[in-house]
Design an enzyme around this catalytic site. Structure first.
Site, PDB file in Angstrom:
ATOM      1  N   HIS A 216       0.845  -1.197   0.000  1.00  0.00           N
ATOM      2  CA  HIS A 216       0.000   0.000   0.000  1.00  0.00           C
ATOM      3  C   HIS A 216       0.880   1.246   0.000  1.00  0.00           C
ATOM      4  O   HIS A 216       1.903   1.291   0.690  1.00  0.00           O
ATOM      5  CB  HIS A 216      -0.900  -0.023   1.241  1.00  0.00           C
ATOM      6  CG  HIS A 216      -1.963   1.036   1.213  1.00  0.00           C
ATOM      7  ND1 HIS A 216      -1.691   2.359   1.479  1.00  0.00           N
ATOM      8  CD2 HIS A 216      -3.286   0.965   0.931  1.00  0.00           C
ATOM      9  CE1 HIS A 216      -2.802   3.066   1.352  1.00  0.00           C
ATOM     10  NE2 HIS A 216      -3.785   2.242   1.031  1.00  0.00           N
TER      11      HIS A 216
ATOM     12  N   ARG B 231      -3.235   1.224  -3.904  1.00  0.00           N
ATOM     13  CA  ARG B 231      -2.977  -0.223  -4.001  1.00  0.00           C
ATOM     14  C   ARG B 231      -3.751  -0.773  -5.189  1.00  0.00           C
ATOM     15  O   ARG B 231      -4.643  -0.092  -5.730  1.00  0.00           O
ATOM     16  CB  ARG B 231      -3.371  -0.937  -2.716  1.00  0.00           C
ATOM     17  CG  ARG B 231      -4.768  -0.627  -2.243  1.00  0.00           C
ATOM     18  CD  ARG B 231      -5.070  -1.339  -0.940  1.00  0.00           C
ATOM     19  NE  ARG B 231      -6.148  -0.669  -0.233  1.00  0.00           N
ATOM     20  CZ  ARG B 231      -7.026  -1.270   0.543  1.00  0.00           C
ATOM     21  NH1 ARG B 231      -6.960  -2.576   0.716  1.00  0.00           N
ATOM     22  NH2 ARG B 231      -7.959  -0.590   1.153  1.00  0.00           N
TER      23      ARG B 231
ATOM     24  N   LYS C 182      -7.667  -0.291  -6.746  1.00  0.00           N
ATOM     25  CA  LYS C 182      -8.395   0.726  -5.978  1.00  0.00           C
ATOM     26  C   LYS C 182      -8.396   2.056  -6.751  1.00  0.00           C
ATOM     27  O   LYS C 182      -7.774   2.187  -7.791  1.00  0.00           O
ATOM     28  CB  LYS C 182      -7.788   0.900  -4.583  1.00  0.00           C
ATOM     29  CG  LYS C 182      -7.843  -0.332  -3.712  1.00  0.00           C
ATOM     30  CD  LYS C 182      -9.244  -0.824  -3.366  1.00  0.00           C
ATOM     31  CE  LYS C 182     -10.142   0.122  -2.650  1.00  0.00           C
ATOM     32  NZ  LYS C 182     -10.097   0.047  -1.193  1.00  0.00           N
TER      33      LYS C 182
ATOM     34  N   ASP D  22      -6.593   8.709  -5.817  1.00  0.00           N
ATOM     35  CA  ASP D  22      -6.917   9.556  -4.667  1.00  0.00           C
ATOM     36  C   ASP D  22      -5.764  10.550  -4.498  1.00  0.00           C
ATOM     37  O   ASP D  22      -4.585  10.170  -4.556  1.00  0.00           O
ATOM     38  CB  ASP D  22      -7.065   8.616  -3.454  1.00  0.00           C
ATOM     39  CG  ASP D  22      -7.196   9.313  -2.113  1.00  0.00           C
ATOM     40  OD1 ASP D  22      -6.873  10.496  -2.003  1.00  0.00           O
ATOM     41  OD2 ASP D  22      -7.610   8.625  -1.161  1.00  0.00           O
TER      42      ASP D  22
ATOM     43  N   CYS E 284      -4.438  12.071  -2.027  1.00  0.00           N
ATOM     44  CA  CYS E 284      -3.445  11.989  -0.931  1.00  0.00           C
ATOM     45  C   CYS E 284      -2.233  11.173  -1.381  1.00  0.00           C
ATOM     46  O   CYS E 284      -1.126  11.357  -0.870  1.00  0.00           O
ATOM     47  CB  CYS E 284      -4.036  11.440   0.367  1.00  0.00           C
ATOM     48  SG  CYS E 284      -4.566   9.731   0.327  1.00  0.00           S
ATOM     49  N   TYR E 285      -2.431  10.286  -2.390  1.00  0.00           N
ATOM     50  CA  TYR E 285      -1.291   9.499  -2.899  1.00  0.00           C
ATOM     51  C   TYR E 285      -0.376  10.331  -3.790  1.00  0.00           C
ATOM     52  O   TYR E 285       0.689   9.856  -4.168  1.00  0.00           O
ATOM     53  CB  TYR E 285      -1.782   8.233  -3.616  1.00  0.00           C
ATOM     54  CG  TYR E 285      -2.599   7.351  -2.704  1.00  0.00           C
ATOM     55  CD1 TYR E 285      -2.063   6.895  -1.505  1.00  0.00           C
ATOM     56  CD2 TYR E 285      -3.912   7.006  -3.006  1.00  0.00           C
ATOM     57  CE1 TYR E 285      -2.818   6.119  -0.638  1.00  0.00           C
ATOM     58  CE2 TYR E 285      -4.672   6.227  -2.145  1.00  0.00           C
ATOM     59  CZ  TYR E 285      -4.121   5.795  -0.967  1.00  0.00           C
ATOM     60  OH  TYR E 285      -4.859   5.036  -0.098  1.00  0.00           O
TER      61      TYR E 285
ATOM     62  N   ASP F  18     -10.130  14.438  -2.226  1.00  0.00           N
ATOM     63  CA  ASP F  18      -9.618  13.129  -2.643  1.00  0.00           C
ATOM     64  C   ASP F  18      -9.824  12.918  -4.152  1.00  0.00           C
ATOM     65  O   ASP F  18      -8.895  12.592  -4.902  1.00  0.00           O
ATOM     66  CB  ASP F  18     -10.372  12.121  -1.759  1.00  0.00           C
ATOM     67  CG  ASP F  18     -10.465  10.704  -2.245  1.00  0.00           C
ATOM     68  OD1 ASP F  18     -10.143  10.431  -3.402  1.00  0.00           O
ATOM     69  OD2 ASP F  18     -10.881   9.847  -1.452  1.00  0.00           O
TER      70      ASP F  18
ATOM     71  N   ASP G 129     -11.036  18.300   2.558  1.00  0.00           N
ATOM     72  CA  ASP G 129     -10.685  18.106   3.967  1.00  0.00           C
ATOM     73  C   ASP G 129      -9.209  18.447   4.138  1.00  0.00           C
ATOM     74  O   ASP G 129      -8.462  18.534   3.166  1.00  0.00           O
ATOM     75  CB  ASP G 129     -10.997  16.668   4.424  1.00  0.00           C
ATOM     76  CG  ASP G 129     -10.199  15.639   3.656  1.00  0.00           C
ATOM     77  OD1 ASP G 129      -8.994  15.491   3.962  1.00  0.00           O
ATOM     78  OD2 ASP G 129     -10.741  14.989   2.732  1.00  0.00           O
TER      79      ASP G 129
ATOM     80  N   HIS H   9      -6.493  15.715   2.921  1.00  0.00           N
ATOM     81  CA  HIS H   9      -6.246  15.662   1.473  1.00  0.00           C
ATOM     82  C   HIS H   9      -5.636  16.961   0.955  1.00  0.00           C
ATOM     83  O   HIS H   9      -4.826  16.948   0.030  1.00  0.00           O
ATOM     84  CB  HIS H   9      -7.529  15.292   0.708  1.00  0.00           C
ATOM     85  CG  HIS H   9      -7.841  13.833   0.818  1.00  0.00           C
ATOM     86  ND1 HIS H   9      -8.692  13.335   1.768  1.00  0.00           N
ATOM     87  CD2 HIS H   9      -7.330  12.760   0.144  1.00  0.00           C
ATOM     88  CE1 HIS H   9      -8.726  12.012   1.671  1.00  0.00           C
ATOM     89  NE2 HIS H   9      -7.910  11.642   0.685  1.00  0.00           N
TER      90      HIS H   9
HETATM   91  C1  LIG Z   1       2.806   9.228   8.833  1.00  0.00           C
HETATM   92  C2  LIG Z   1       1.621   8.361   8.745  1.00  0.00           C
HETATM   93  C3  LIG Z   1       0.915   8.034  10.001  1.00  0.00           C
HETATM   94  C4  LIG Z   1       1.254   7.899   7.547  1.00  0.00           C
HETATM   95  C5  LIG Z   1       0.051   7.111   7.233  1.00  0.00           C
HETATM   96  C6  LIG Z   1       0.230   6.472   5.891  1.00  0.00           C
HETATM   97  C7  LIG Z   1      -1.046   5.942   5.308  1.00  0.00           C
HETATM   98  C8  LIG Z   1      -1.878   6.894   4.498  1.00  0.00           C
HETATM   99  C9  LIG Z   1      -1.394   4.685   5.433  1.00  0.00           C
HETATM  100  C10 LIG Z   1      -2.545   4.077   4.762  1.00  0.00           C
HETATM  101  C11 LIG Z   1      -3.733   3.864   5.641  1.00  0.00           C
HETATM  102  C12 LIG Z   1      -4.827   3.042   5.004  1.00  0.00           C
HETATM  103  C13 LIG Z   1      -5.295   1.862   5.744  1.00  0.00           C
HETATM  104  C14 LIG Z   1      -5.335   3.367   3.849  1.00  0.00           C
HETATM  105  C15 LIG Z   1      -6.388   2.585   3.164  1.00  0.00           C
HETATM  106  O1  LIG Z   1      -7.539   3.290   3.210  1.00  0.00           O
HETATM  107  P1  LIG Z   1      -8.671   3.072   2.105  1.00  0.00           P
HETATM  108  O2  LIG Z   1      -9.016   1.632   1.985  1.00  0.00           O
HETATM  109  O3  LIG Z   1      -9.778   4.017   2.451  1.00  0.00           O
HETATM  110  O4  LIG Z   1      -7.965   3.645   0.827  1.00  0.00           O
HETATM  111  P2  LIG Z   1      -7.543   2.940  -0.556  1.00  0.00           P
HETATM  112  O5  LIG Z   1      -8.795   2.468  -1.184  1.00  0.00           O
HETATM  113  O6  LIG Z   1      -6.922   4.055  -1.329  1.00  0.00           O
HETATM  114  O7  LIG Z   1      -6.563   1.849  -0.237  1.00  0.00           O
HETATM  115 ZN   LIG Z   2      -6.948   9.763   0.421  1.00  0.00          ZN
END
Ligand SMILES: CC(C)=CCC/C(C)=C/CC/C(C)=C/COP(=O)(O)OP(=O)(O)O
Ligand SMILES: [Zn+2]
Length: 421
Positions: free
Chosen positions: A220, A263, A266, A269, A271-272, A325, A332, A335
């Site tokens: 991820h 990942r 998916k 977004d 934030c990536y 996002d 927010d 993001h």
């Molecule tokens: C410094 C620090 C604490 C960093 C955190 C890093 C970070 C963003 C980790 C991922 C967390 C996570 C479970 C995302 C999946 O969410 P989702 O299933 O909503 O998103 P997705 O569909 O994009 O995988």
């Molecule tokens: Zn995000």
């Protein structure tokens, strides 16, 4: 239409998170934009709209956000960093307020909690220390009790490798990053703190090439940034298969939208923009640490910065301020912070050249790839901590010139040289 440019609110409303539909919505955005504009020059980052929205948020923080009471240092960090990347963080206004609020979140036995009178946790500890570095004043730096912090960080080390997020809490990749980034920012990084970390992070590299949050799980973007940045901070990125990592990360940029997914299978977004976009300069540093020649041009960013910026600027700016996002979502602070951090990473190439999509005023301040605070702020805090007398914890000197172990030297090298990436 904003003066001199287009701020496009995506016309389509997303009613489902089905991937195909989202991809179509984003493509509709691009098509509408292309039909209504003269091209790239019209893409404008609406700075004033975003900064006034962010400042309203920071001002109301001590009283509002009661429902998010366990994440208060995060809100301070997200807003502060977004403002500094937009070149609108006024230290004379915010530094003392931020230091005084975050002091209330520091626990007497070390580390920071999500709010006043709560238990310490590594995630808000990272957020609080980063926000204090952004505040940039000596009073803000001195707000951190480094002695109790060191004990807290050591007490988070897990017998299975890595760091627990809090007492009796989960061990995952965030812990390794938060603990080592905090120790590095505060110049209390020691060999005993980093002991076992390269092996732990190596065990979390999956068959895909990226890093999972815990051993056996799926690769991820968020956890991959955390693990790679942690290893780069301690100079041990060669513990990983870096070619597999690069191969995985490059495939996370989506051809249709231009943004990154976190990942496999998916949705894209914003934030990536940072969690994935930040991986590439780190990989440059990692290959350099390994002394290995990759079969790719050294000055190449290894991802496509223009489509990433186009996604962020065209599909993710919210008409009411802040970034979101993806089209159809609200803005927010999380993001906004990471979409802008990733835009900054993609604008400032590893070779020092800049690449700016749209109006030249879209250029953001450059962020430090290890901590995600501005480079100038990382340098300023280093000049301060470097001059402090040696820190002694429980009768042992853990930093200062003597007896500090190899990692303090590594941290010094990081301060002096590696800001190039
Ligand atoms: C410094 C620090 C604490 C960093 C955190 C890093 C970070 C963003 C980790 C991922 C967390 C996570 C479970 C995302 C999946 O969410 P989702 O299933 O909503 O998103 P997705 O569909 O994009 O995988
Ligand atoms: Zn995000």
């Amino acid at each position: 239409m904003a003066p001199g440019g287009v701020i496009l609110e995506c016309p389509a409303t997303i009613t489902s998170l089905e991937q195909q539909k989202t991809e179509n919505d984003v493509r509709n955005c691009f098509t509408t934009f292309l039909m209504n504009s003269n091209g790239q020059a019209d893409i404008l980052l609406n700075r004033e709209l975003h900064t006034s929205w962010l400042k309203r948020g920071l001002r109301s923080l001590p009283t509002n956000f009661a429902g998010l009471d366990a994440s208060r240092p995060w809100f301070v960090y997200w807003i502060s960093h977004a403002l500094e990347v937009l070149d609108d963080y006024d230290e004379s206004i915010w530094a003392s307020k931020v230091a005084s609020f975050l002091s209330q979140c520091q626990h007497p036995t070390g580390g920071f909690a999500g709010g006043p009178r709560q238990l310490s946790h590594l995630a808000p500890t990272y957020a609080a220390v980063s926000a204090l570095v952004i505040a940039g004043s000596e009073a803000a730096y001195k707000a951190v009790d480094r002695e109790t912090m060191y004990r807290f960080l050591m007490s988070m080390k897990s017998p299975h490798g890595g760091f627990k997020m809090h007492h009796e809490g989960e061990t995952d990749m965030r812990g390794s990053y938060c603990a080592l980034a905090v120790a590095s920012m505060l110049h209390i990084l020691t060999d005993e703190l980093a002991d076992g970390i390269p092996e732990y992070i190596r065990r979390c590299q999956t068959w895909e090439g990226g890093l999972a949050g815990e051993e056996g799980l799926e690769a991820h973007g968020g956890y991959s940034y955390c693990g790679l940045a942690a290893l780069c901070i301690i100079g041990k990125a060669h513990a990983l298969d870096l070619h597999a990592f690069l191969n995985w990360a490059a495939r996370k940029q989506m051809a249709h939208e231009g943004g990154f997914q976190g990942r496999a299978n998916k949705l894209v977004d914003s934030c990536y923009n940072f969690w994935l976009g930040g991986i590439f300069p780190l990989l440059h540093e990692a290959f350099r640490q390994k002394g290995e020649d990759v079969a790719l041009p050294e000055n190449h960013s290894w991802f496509a910065p223009s489509p990433l910026q186009t996604y962020g600027l065209l599909a993710c700016q919210h008409a009411g301020g802040g970034l979101k996002d993806k089209p159809g979502k609200s803005a927010d602070f999380y993001h906004t912070c990471y979409a802008l951090s990733g835009l900054s990473v993609s604008q400032h190439g590893v070779d020092g050249a800049t690449c700016v999509v749209g109006d030249p005023s879209n250029l953001l301040q450059k962020t430090d790839i290890y901590y995600n605070v501005l480079i100038e702020k990382a340098e300023r805090k280093s000049a301060f901590f470097e001059k402090l007398p040696p820190l002694v914890v429980d009768g042992r000197q853990i930093c200062g010139q003597e007896g500090e172990g190899a990692l303090a030297g590594r941290r010094r090298a990081l301060d002096q040289a590696d800001r190039r990436v």
